[in-house]
Design an enzyme around this catalytic site. Structure first.
Site, mmCIF file in Angstrom:
data_model
loop_
_atom_site.group_PDB
_atom_site.id
_atom_site.type_symbol
_atom_site.label_atom_id
_atom_site.label_comp_id
_atom_site.label_asym_id
_atom_site.label_seq_id
_atom_site.Cartn_x
_atom_site.Cartn_y
_atom_site.Cartn_z
ATOM 1 N N THR A 1 17.562 21.643 22.527
ATOM 2 C CA THR A 1 16.847 20.436 22.962
ATOM 3 C C THR A 1 15.753 20.032 21.975
ATOM 4 O OG1 THR A 1 15.382 21.860 24.235
ATOM 5 C CG2 THR A 1 17.220 20.852 25.437
ATOM 6 N N VAL B 1 15.166 20.465 15.648
ATOM 7 C CA VAL B 1 16.135 21.103 14.756
ATOM 8 C C VAL B 1 17.462 21.301 15.487
ATOM 9 C CG1 VAL B 1 16.626 23.195 13.405
ATOM 10 C CG2 VAL B 1 14.328 22.226 13.395
ATOM 11 N N ARG C 1 13.310 25.847 31.265
ATOM 12 C CA ARG C 1 12.760 24.520 31.612
ATOM 13 C C ARG C 1 13.819 23.426 31.462
ATOM 14 N NH1 ARG C 1 8.854 26.949 28.374
ATOM 15 N NH2 ARG C 1 9.782 26.084 26.490
ATOM 16 N N ARG D 1 12.637 35.977 7.917
ATOM 17 C CA ARG D 1 12.868 35.579 6.523
ATOM 18 C C ARG D 1 12.521 36.647 5.495
ATOM 19 N NH1 ARG D 1 9.958 29.831 7.412
ATOM 20 N NH2 ARG D 1 11.562 28.888 8.716
ATOM 21 N N CYS E 1 11.302 24.700 5.615
ATOM 22 C CA CYS E 1 11.771 23.384 5.141
ATOM 23 C C CYS E 1 11.203 23.027 3.761
ATOM 24 C CB CYS E 1 11.433 22.301 6.162
ATOM 25 S SG CYS E 1 9.843 22.518 6.967
ATOM 26 N N LYS F 1 4.283 31.184 2.659
ATOM 27 C CA LYS F 1 5.744 31.179 2.827
ATOM 28 C C LYS F 1 6.418 30.555 1.608
ATOM 29 C CE LYS F 1 5.368 29.841 7.532
ATOM 30 N NZ LYS F 1 5.663 28.771 8.481
ATOM 31 N N HIS G 1 9.823 15.319 4.144
ATOM 32 C CA HIS G 1 8.734 15.978 3.413
ATOM 33 C C HIS G 1 8.796 15.555 1.942
ATOM 34 C CE1 HIS G 1 8.109 18.315 6.912
ATOM 35 N NE2 HIS G 1 8.413 19.515 6.490
ATOM 36 N N ASN H 1 13.389 16.837 6.268
ATOM 37 C CA ASN H 1 13.076 18.217 6.651
ATOM 38 C C ASN H 1 13.924 18.710 7.814
ATOM 39 O OD1 ASN H 1 11.148 16.130 7.754
ATOM 40 N ND2 ASN H 1 10.804 17.793 9.222
HETATM 41 N N1 LIG Z 1 11.290 20.974 12.241
HETATM 42 C C1 LIG Z 1 11.489 21.452 11.017
HETATM 43 O O1 LIG Z 1 11.431 20.763 10.001
HETATM 44 C C2 LIG Z 1 11.805 22.882 10.871
HETATM 45 C C3 LIG Z 1 12.358 23.281 9.699
HETATM 46 C C4 LIG Z 1 12.674 24.609 9.537
HETATM 47 C C5 LIG Z 1 12.410 25.478 10.575
HETATM 48 N N2 LIG Z 1 11.850 25.053 11.741
HETATM 49 C C6 LIG Z 1 11.595 26.031 12.796
HETATM 50 O O2 LIG Z 1 12.529 25.857 13.855
HETATM 51 C C7 LIG Z 1 11.902 26.165 15.099
HETATM 52 C C8 LIG Z 1 12.041 24.999 16.058
HETATM 53 O O3 LIG Z 1 11.526 23.832 15.497
HETATM 54 P P1 LIG Z 1 11.704 22.422 16.224
HETATM 55 O O4 LIG Z 1 11.079 21.451 15.300
HETATM 56 O O5 LIG Z 1 13.119 22.196 16.653
HETATM 57 O O6 LIG Z 1 10.778 22.627 17.539
HETATM 58 P P2 LIG Z 1 10.816 21.824 18.937
HETATM 59 O O7 LIG Z 1 11.253 20.414 18.723
HETATM 60 O O8 LIG Z 1 9.501 22.074 19.556
HETATM 61 O O9 LIG Z 1 11.955 22.568 19.793
HETATM 62 C C9 LIG Z 1 11.817 23.888 20.226
HETATM 63 C C10 LIG Z 1 13.117 24.355 20.858
HETATM 64 O O10 LIG Z 1 12.979 25.728 21.205
HETATM 65 C C11 LIG Z 1 13.304 25.884 22.579
HETATM 66 N N3 LIG Z 1 12.527 26.958 23.206
HETATM 67 C C12 LIG Z 1 11.192 27.082 23.294
HETATM 68 N N4 LIG Z 1 10.858 28.191 23.998
HETATM 69 C C13 LIG Z 1 12.039 28.773 24.348
HETATM 70 C C14 LIG Z 1 12.384 29.933 25.087
HETATM 71 N N5 LIG Z 1 11.440 30.726 25.622
HETATM 72 N N6 LIG Z 1 13.682 30.220 25.259
HETATM 73 C C15 LIG Z 1 14.633 29.436 24.733
HETATM 74 N N7 LIG Z 1 14.391 28.309 24.027
HETATM 75 C C16 LIG Z 1 13.099 27.984 23.827
HETATM 76 C C17 LIG Z 1 12.935 24.550 23.217
HETATM 77 O O11 LIG Z 1 13.608 24.434 24.443
HETATM 78 P P3 LIG Z 1 12.948 23.602 25.690
HETATM 79 O O12 LIG Z 1 13.197 22.148 25.382
HETATM 80 O O13 LIG Z 1 13.724 24.097 26.855
HETATM 81 O O14 LIG Z 1 11.499 23.942 25.724
HETATM 82 C C18 LIG Z 1 13.477 23.607 22.136
HETATM 83 O O15 LIG Z 1 14.868 23.492 22.244
HETATM 84 C C19 LIG Z 1 10.458 26.545 14.753
HETATM 85 O O16 LIG Z 1 10.377 27.946 14.638
HETATM 86 C C20 LIG Z 1 10.243 25.887 13.420
HETATM 87 O O17 LIG Z 1 9.263 26.529 12.666
HETATM 88 C C21 LIG Z 1 11.575 23.770 11.911
#
Ligand SMILES: NC(=O)c1ccc[n+]([C@@H]2O[C@H](COP(=O)([O-])OP(=O)(O)OC[C@H]3O[C@@H](n4cnc5c(N)ncnc54)[C@H](OP(=O)(O)O)[C@@H]3O)[C@@H](O)[C@H]2O)c1
Length: 359
Positions: free
Chosen positions: A11, A14, A39, A100, A131, A215, A243, A316
């Site tokens: 959801t 990413v 949730r 990582r 990213c 990082k 980015h 990104n």
């Molecule tokens: N965005 C980027 O550019 C990027 C790039 C590389 C890596 N990342 C990494 O990827 C990760 C996610 O980033 P995002 O941007 O996608 O964040 P996000 O939009 O906040 O989404 C977080 C996701 O994790 C799920 N989640 C949170 N707590 C959970 C739990 N206890 N059990 C299962 N699922 C859970 C959420 O589900 P719910 O909706 O149910 O809360 C949601 O699907 C981070 O660690 C980030 O550092 C991000």
């Protein structure tokens, strides 16, 4: 026969992009399941143009029979669930920072170090880099091959989508507040992001860098070359997606602008857009939704014997996260997993006995 794929964090920013990328690239999947926190039970996410997936809860998700997990639920969640999924036989390709720098977990950018994927069986986990690191090393690799990089000085201009969905909402609502003269109270970021820039991404480390800056240095060395010195300043900017990075590179050997341009043009994953005209460079808005790492503003740095400056831009959420993870999954399938394995044996056990891998 295709593979069973679980997208954990489906959801989120990413996770949604991973689902889009799997569908766009027609990944050989028989079954794709969307997993998030409890949730999200009762909600649905899109998969491709026509399909909608019911979101399942990670808490009680049974990974037996799942071949590949594409994961982005945050580091703390990944720390707990990824070993559980690997033990059940899945290979976890993880986007969080949790794994990582573990020595026995490969950290992979397919254009740079695809050979590292072969180590996936040690833990059943492959890490997707940060990213900012991904787009930089894609651009640096052809230049390193040409003239050996000694040192990199990089300043990043990172969009709010890199911090998750909720931070995109924060930029949107603060921008609105500025226009209607409402008071602004930063909630998720440390300072106002609308019409501002914040030189603080992730936590501060003892020596004064932020963890995001650390990082970029350690991940670049793990992926590209342990001898490269990297110093970074990472900045959050009020951009939704994409980015940008100003990258200064010092080489051991001579390298001309023309040689660099030619090597970058021939490099996988890179698109050079570099004209010294009003629109002769790429900005994040133009890179959003695109797969390429764009390189512009290639020019000599005359302050050192062998130096170049570059402007590097990428989406990104795509190359910085989802696309890179799906490319890893494609290589894993092509080079290591082959056809679907018999359900009777755990993948991890298979991976530890490479002679039994079916190609
Ligand atoms: N965005 C980027 O550019 C990027 C790039 C590389 C890596 N990342 C990494 O990827 C990760 C996610 O980033 P995002 O941007 O996608 O964040 P996000 O939009 O906040 O989404 C977080 C996701 O994790 C799920 N989640 C949170 N707590 C959970 C739990 N206890 N059990 C299962 N699922 C859970 C959420 O589900 P719910 O909706 O149910 O809360 C949601 O699907 C981070 O660690 C980030 O550092 C991000």
């Amino acid at each position: 026969m295709g593979f069973k794929i679980a997208v954990v964090g489906a959801t989120g920013n990413v996770g949604r992009e991973i689902l889009t990328t799997l569908a766009e690239r027609e990944f050989p999947a028989d079954d794709v399941v969307a997993v998030a926190s409890s949730r999200s039970i009762g909600s649905q996410v899109s998969f491709g143009e026509d399909d909608v997936l019911d979101v399942q809860s990670l808490d009680n998700f049974d990974f037996r029979g799942t071949d590949i997990v594409l994961s982005s639920p945050g580091s703390k969640v990944s720390a707990v669930f990824a070993p559980r999924a690997a033990k059940a036989g899945a290979v976890v390709i993880d986007n969080t920072s949790q794994w990582r720098m573990e020595p026995d977990v490969p950290l992979v950018v397919p254009e740079v170090n695809p050979q590292a994927i072969a180590q996936y069986g040690k833990r059943g986990i492959i890490a997707n880099p940060n990213c900012s690191t991904i787009q930089m090393v894609v651009a640096l690799k052809p230049l390193h091959d040409l003239a050996r990089i000694k040192r990199v000085v990089v300043a990043t201009y990172q969009s709010v989508s890199g911090a998750g969905r909720a931070v995109m909402d924060e930029l949107f609502s603060q921008t609105r507040s500025v226009y209607v003269a409402d008071p602004i109270k930063p909630e998720l970021l440390t300072k106002q992001i609308a019409f501002n820039v914040i030189p603080h991404i992730d936590v501060f480390m003892d020596e004064g860098s932020t963890k995001e800056e650390w990082k970029m240095a350690v991940e670049t060395r793990k992926i590209l070359d342990p001898d490269i010195a990297v110093t970074a300043t990472c900045v959050r900017v009020p951009v939704f997606i994409g980015h940008a990075e100003a990258v200064n590179v010092e080489f051991e050997r001579p390298i001309s602008e023309a040689e660099a341009r030619q090597a970058l043009r021939a490099a996988p994953g890179v698109t050079v857009v570099d004209h010294r005209t009003d629109e002769g460079y790429v900005t994040p808005v133009e890179a959003a939704g695109e797969d390429a790492v764009y390189v512009s503003r290639i020019r000599r740095d005359p302050t050192v014997p062998h130096g170049l400056n570059l402007w590097v831009v990428a989406d990104n959420l795509r190359k910085g996260a989802a696309l890179n993870a799906v490319q890893i999954a494609e290589l894993l399938v092509e080079k290591h997993l082959g056809k679907r394995r018999p359900a009777t044996r755990s993948n991890v056990e298979r991976l530890r006995t490479p002679d039994r891998v079916i190609h």
